[in-house]
Design an enzyme around this catalytic site. Structure first.
Site, PDB file in Angstrom:
ATOM      1  N   CYS A 103       0.859  -1.194   0.000  1.00  0.00           N
ATOM      2  CA  CYS A 103       0.000   0.000   0.000  1.00  0.00           C
ATOM      3  C   CYS A 103       0.888   1.234   0.000  1.00  0.00           C
ATOM      4  O   CYS A 103       1.984   1.217   0.568  1.00  0.00           O
ATOM      5  CB  CYS A 103      -0.862   0.026   1.266  1.00  0.00           C
ATOM      6  SG  CYS A 103      -2.588  -0.323   0.973  1.00  0.00           S
ATOM      7  N   LEU A 115       0.500   5.708   0.309  1.00  0.00           N
ATOM      8  CA  LEU A 115      -0.386   6.858   0.481  1.00  0.00           C
ATOM      9  C   LEU A 115       0.416   8.084   0.894  1.00  0.00           C
ATOM     10  O   LEU A 115       1.271   8.013   1.779  1.00  0.00           O
ATOM     11  CB  LEU A 115      -1.433   6.573   1.570  1.00  0.00           C
ATOM     12  CG  LEU A 115      -2.295   7.765   1.998  1.00  0.00           C
ATOM     13  CD1 LEU A 115      -3.287   8.138   0.887  1.00  0.00           C
ATOM     14  CD2 LEU A 115      -3.053   7.463   3.286  1.00  0.00           C
ATOM     15  N   THR A 116       0.143   9.201   0.237  1.00  0.00           N
ATOM     16  CA  THR A 116       0.559  10.508   0.733  1.00  0.00           C
ATOM     17  C   THR A 116      -0.703  11.208   1.206  1.00  0.00           C
ATOM     18  O   THR A 116      -1.678  11.293   0.453  1.00  0.00           O
ATOM     19  CB  THR A 116       1.232  11.352  -0.368  1.00  0.00           C
ATOM     20  OG1 THR A 116       2.350  10.633  -0.896  1.00  0.00           O
ATOM     21  CG2 THR A 116       1.719  12.675   0.199  1.00  0.00           C
ATOM     22  N   ARG A 170       1.337  16.789  -4.004  1.00  0.00           N
ATOM     23  CA  ARG A 170       1.935  17.740  -4.965  1.00  0.00           C
ATOM     24  C   ARG A 170       3.247  18.341  -4.453  1.00  0.00           C
ATOM     25  O   ARG A 170       3.642  19.430  -4.863  1.00  0.00           O
ATOM     26  CB  ARG A 170       0.960  18.878  -5.295  1.00  0.00           C
ATOM     27  CG  ARG A 170      -0.283  18.431  -6.062  1.00  0.00           C
ATOM     28  CD  ARG A 170      -1.200  19.612  -6.310  1.00  0.00           C
ATOM     29  NE  ARG A 170      -2.317  19.257  -7.161  1.00  0.00           N
ATOM     30  CZ  ARG A 170      -2.327  19.342  -8.479  1.00  0.00           C
ATOM     31  NH1 ARG A 170      -1.246  19.760  -9.103  1.00  0.00           N
ATOM     32  NH2 ARG A 170      -3.388  19.002  -9.172  1.00  0.00           N
ATOM     33  N   LYS A 171       3.924  17.653  -3.541  1.00  0.00           N
ATOM     34  CA  LYS A 171       5.195  18.146  -3.006  1.00  0.00           C
ATOM     35  C   LYS A 171       6.338  17.170  -3.264  1.00  0.00           C
ATOM     36  O   LYS A 171       7.438  17.358  -2.751  1.00  0.00           O
ATOM     37  CB  LYS A 171       5.059  18.416  -1.508  1.00  0.00           C
ATOM     38  CG  LYS A 171       4.048  19.510  -1.173  1.00  0.00           C
ATOM     39  CD  LYS A 171       3.986  19.777   0.323  1.00  0.00           C
ATOM     40  CE  LYS A 171       2.991  20.898   0.623  1.00  0.00           C
ATOM     41  NZ  LYS A 171       2.913  21.195   2.085  1.00  0.00           N
ATOM     42  N   LYS A 202       6.549  10.378  -4.914  1.00  0.00           N
ATOM     43  CA  LYS A 202       7.673   9.897  -5.721  1.00  0.00           C
ATOM     44  C   LYS A 202       8.833   9.468  -4.818  1.00  0.00           C
ATOM     45  O   LYS A 202       9.540   8.505  -5.110  1.00  0.00           O
ATOM     46  CB  LYS A 202       8.110  10.997  -6.685  1.00  0.00           C
ATOM     47  CG  LYS A 202       7.030  11.346  -7.709  1.00  0.00           C
ATOM     48  CD  LYS A 202       7.313  12.676  -8.385  1.00  0.00           C
ATOM     49  CE  LYS A 202       6.147  13.080  -9.279  1.00  0.00           C
ATOM     50  NZ  LYS A 202       6.281  14.454  -9.795  1.00  0.00           N
ATOM     51  N   GLU A 233       2.315  -4.190  -5.405  1.00  0.00           N
ATOM     52  CA  GLU A 233       1.169  -5.103  -5.444  1.00  0.00           C
ATOM     53  C   GLU A 233       0.024  -4.444  -6.191  1.00  0.00           C
ATOM     54  O   GLU A 233      -0.249  -3.265  -6.013  1.00  0.00           O
ATOM     55  CB  GLU A 233       0.753  -5.438  -4.005  1.00  0.00           C
ATOM     56  CG  GLU A 233      -0.313  -6.500  -3.901  1.00  0.00           C
ATOM     57  CD  GLU A 233      -0.667  -6.844  -2.460  1.00  0.00           C
ATOM     58  OE1 GLU A 233      -1.785  -7.331  -2.231  1.00  0.00           O
ATOM     59  OE2 GLU A 233       0.179  -6.599  -1.568  1.00  0.00           O
TER      60      GLU A 233
END
Length: 446
Positions: A312, A314-315, A321-322, A326, A346
């Site tokens: 999993c 998540l941001t 957008r910072k 990535k 996964e």
């Protein structure tokens, strides 16, 4: 991760509705002081109320414009007339994360479409479609749920169709949620939850959070700090050693992930939590999880055989957008390199996750192709990057950089084409300083 590709207002304000509450100006009254056509309109509108589940209608969104919606659910408002309901709607142009409760005055009742039995409608529509069109529609319906059969997909959508928690408070942020999360039954009546940003305990009331914060002695996630560069830290949390934290993290993450099953048994998982650090502590920005391979083999889990280096990801919305998404992807591949393995996320990926991964794979691979002199194989690229060969192949094929010659795939990399693709892939985000990563793979720890 990433952004929501949806319309927005220029100043963030919501436009005021017209006098009738249906988005249109009322016609001027005649000499007797009333407008006969309004009586007709009111009678027609009254005849469609309350709106049935499944009704399609236009709804004024936060951008001040009307968008088509489908009524998913309705609920009676307390102390009001027999036709006074709130409606939970899905904006058919947008992702489910924007579904919300709306009041009657946001709906344009002139645009109400008669409720049609969806099974009959689907059957009639399918007769007019080619097999290719129908396949495309089916793919759209199950995007993000490829692991579910039709019956399971319907059950999932029915069970999760209405957001149970509207907002959460986490640290200094109040965040609107995106999806349903299966919190324990005692939280069913809560529209807002309050999370301790360090131990992720959640509460119903602000006063409970304030009392908790006076007693909670944590100032960072309860795990080992394995990376520190400037104000960024990464903590590794073992789900078996910190079970409650792992479960709370899954509850929190599910509010922003539609496609994942919530794992109640977190013993097999490692959680990598990214934090921004200041003099108050380490504040969670996002995370990714992965199966502990050695434990998975002991438990005979299929995940260990699939080269998954991420389950999993998540941001949290305030930090999107910072470049953090990535960064998390790059970090997962740096761990794979330390393990001397190739990895892949996964499936299924969320819509935003897929965009971020494609961007990452594109940038990493094309950077190498630009600098490399002479021929290079898919296997060599995989060894250099820890990206699974299948992901490399599909990425380069999507960029039309692969040709099939004499029974094998050949990479055709024109420098100008590479530059164009790199520009389209966007910024690379925050870089992982590998010299600051202090981590030993699990099997070596054992």
């Amino acid at each position: 991760m990433g952004s929501i590709d949806t319309p927005s207002t220029e100043n963030g304000s919501t436009a005021t509705l017209g006098g009738a509450g249906d988005g249109h100006l009322l016609p001027a009254s005649d000499s007797a002081g009333y407008a006969p056509e309004n009586d007709v309109g009111r009678k027609r509108k009254a005849s469609v109320l309350p709106l049935e589940v499944g009704t399609r209608v236009m709804c004024r969104w936060r951008d001040g414009k009307f968008h088509p919606v489908k009524v998913i659910e309705r609920r009676k408002m307390h102390g009001t007339g027999p036709n006074e309901y709130e409606y939970y709607v899905h904006y058919t142009e947008f992702n489910r994360r924007l579904d919300e409760w709306v009041k009657l005055e946001q709906l344009d009742l002139d645009s109400v479409e008669t409720v049609v039995d969806e099974k009959v409608e689907d059957k009639a529509t399918s007769l007019k479609m080619t097999r290719h069109q129908k396949r495309k529609i089916d793919e759209t319906h199950v995007e993000g749920h490829e692991e579910l059969d039709a019956a399971s997909l319907r059950e999932h959508e029915e069970f999760t169709k209405v957001k149970n928690i509207a907002t959460i408070e986490l640290g200094r942020y109040e965040i609107e949620t995106w999806y349903f999360s299966p919190f324990p039954p005692e939280y069913n009546d809560c529209l807002k939850l309050y999370f301790c940003e360090f131990c992720l305990t959640f509460m119903k009331r602000k006063e409970q959070l304030q009392r908790h914060m006076r007693k909670c002695d944590l100032k960072h996630p309860p795990g080992d700090e394995i990376y520190r560069s400037g104000t960024l830290s990464m903590f590794e949390i073992d789900g078996k050693k910190n079970k409650v934290y792992g479960q709370n993290l899954c509850y929190l993450a599910k509010l922003f992930l539609d496609h994942k099953t919530l794992y109640y048994d977190v013993d097999l998982f490692l959680f990598y939590v990214l934090c921004e650090c200041d003099d108050r502590g380490c504040h969670m920005v996002g995370y990714f999880s992965k199966i502990q391979e050695q434990k998975a083999k002991v438990e005979k889990e299929k995940h260990s055989e699939e080269s998954y280096n991420l389950a999993c990801i998540l941001t949290l919305p305030p930090y999107q957008r910072k470049g953090y998404g990535k960064f998390l992807i790059a970090f997962s591949y740096e761990l794979s390199k330390k393990e001397s393995k190739v990895g892949t996320p996964e499936r299924p990926l969320s819509d935003l996750g897929l965009v971020s991964y494609r961007g990452y794979w594109t940038r990493v691979l094309l950077d190498i192709l630009k600098k490399h002199k002479g021929n290079i194989s898919i296997k060599e690229l995989s060894d250099m990057t820890a990206i699974k060969a299948e992901d490399i192949l599909t990425t380069l094929q999507g960029l039309e950089l692969i040709q099939y010659r004499k029974g094998q795939h050949v990479i055709c990399a024109d420098p100008k084409v590479l530059d164009r693709h790199l520009k389209a892939a966007g910024r690379g985000g925050l870089e992982v300083d590998v010299s600051k990563l202090i981590w030993t793979p699990y099997k070596e720890q054992s």
